[in-house]
Design a protein around this motif. Structure first.
Motif, short mmCIF file in Angstrom:
data_model
loop_
_atom_site.label_atom_id
_atom_site.label_comp_id
_atom_site.label_asym_id
_atom_site.label_seq_id
_atom_site.Cartn_x
_atom_site.Cartn_y
_atom_site.Cartn_z
N UNK A 54 -48.69 -11.24 -20.60
CA UNK A 54 -48.13 -12.51 -21.09
C UNK A 54 -47.24 -12.28 -22.31
N UNK A 55 -47.66 -11.40 -23.19
CA UNK A 55 -46.87 -11.12 -24.40
C UNK A 55 -45.55 -10.44 -24.06
N UNK A 56 -45.58 -9.49 -23.14
CA UNK A 56 -44.37 -8.73 -22.82
C UNK A 56 -43.36 -9.55 -22.01
N UNK A 57 -43.84 -10.46 -21.20
CA UNK A 57 -42.94 -11.23 -20.33
C UNK A 57 -42.55 -12.58 -20.94
N UNK A 58 -42.94 -12.81 -22.21
CA UNK A 58 -42.57 -14.05 -22.88
C UNK A 58 -41.05 -14.18 -22.96
N UNK A 59 -40.54 -15.38 -22.73
CA UNK A 59 -39.12 -15.72 -22.77
C UNK A 59 -38.34 -15.26 -21.52
N UNK A 60 -38.91 -14.39 -20.69
CA UNK A 60 -38.16 -13.93 -19.52
C UNK A 60 -37.86 -15.07 -18.53
#
Length: 228
Positions: free
Chosen positions: A123-129
């Protein structure tokens, strides 16, 4: 409508119809927001890669997992995905090991805790994608809407003139095409950034999953070594 002799970009935008101007403002805001997110994601991905590698080196060079856990708990690195997975898994491992439960129950609980930590890291890494994907896929169509609206108004303006010439419709068409240009300007960087960050996040998550599996093996040897 702007005269053909004074067709600069600024004059075309300032004299565009209100609908076309709103489309331009919306696209510019979307572009500025996406650029903010691109810079933010670039930094997050860079820190995550560097911190993750650093913790894995620390993990494999450590002979005492308890000491490493205490150090991680006192000074956690939020950018290191493997560290979050290690902390969650080892905490659950220690808690369940103190009970009278068997080895399988201890391993199941530890692996569940690691899966939760892995999901949080995803969830943290794919935020804003998703936002970048939305901007990249819809901006050209929003710009095209502004273009169609502007061209439609240009041709409707022909009804008010006696002689239809290119100089009559050229300014309206030009200002309408600017909306398409702004839409592409917003979409292209967003699409490129989305593809790049998606690939980077997938690679980081794969590394985190591999670490979780390797850490599970370490815990498995420990818990069965105690029973033996």
């Amino acid at each position: 409508m702007v005269e053909a002799s004074s067709m600069s970009v600024v004059s075309l935008i300032s004299n565009a119809t209100i609908v076309v101007q709103l489309v331009m403002v919306l696209l510019i805001l979307a572009s500025l927001t996406s650029w903010y997110m691109i810079v933010s994601r670039f930094r997050v991905m860079g820190r995550a890669h560097k911190a993750g590698r650093a913790f894995e080196e620390k993990f494999w060079s450590s002979d005492d997992l308890a000491s490493l856990y205490n150090q991680s708990r006192k000074d956690p690195d939020v950018d290191a995905g493997p560290e979050s997975i290690f902390r969650a898994g080892f905490q659950e491992f220690v808690r369940l090991s103190k009970s009278t439960r068997g080895a399988e129950a201890v391993m199941d609980g530890s692996q569940r805790a690691m899966r939760v930590a892995l999901q949080r890291e995803q969830t943290r890494l794919t935020k804003h994608l998703p936002f970048l994907a939305t901007v990249g896929s819809t901006s050209p169509y929003v710009g095209l809407f502004g273009t169609v609206w502007g061209i439609m108004n240009s041709f409707m303006a022909l009804a008010n003139v006696k002689q239809a010439t290119l100089s009559v419709v050229a300014p309206g068409i030009a200002e309408a095409l600017i909306a398409t240009a702004i839409g592409l300007f917003a979409a292209i960087p967003a699409v490129m950034a989305y593809n790049r960050f998606s690939a980077q996040s997938d690679a980081l998550l794969t590394e985190n999953e591999m670490f979780a599996e390797e850490f599970s093996s370490v815990l498995h040897r420990q818990v069965h070594g105690r029973e033996g």
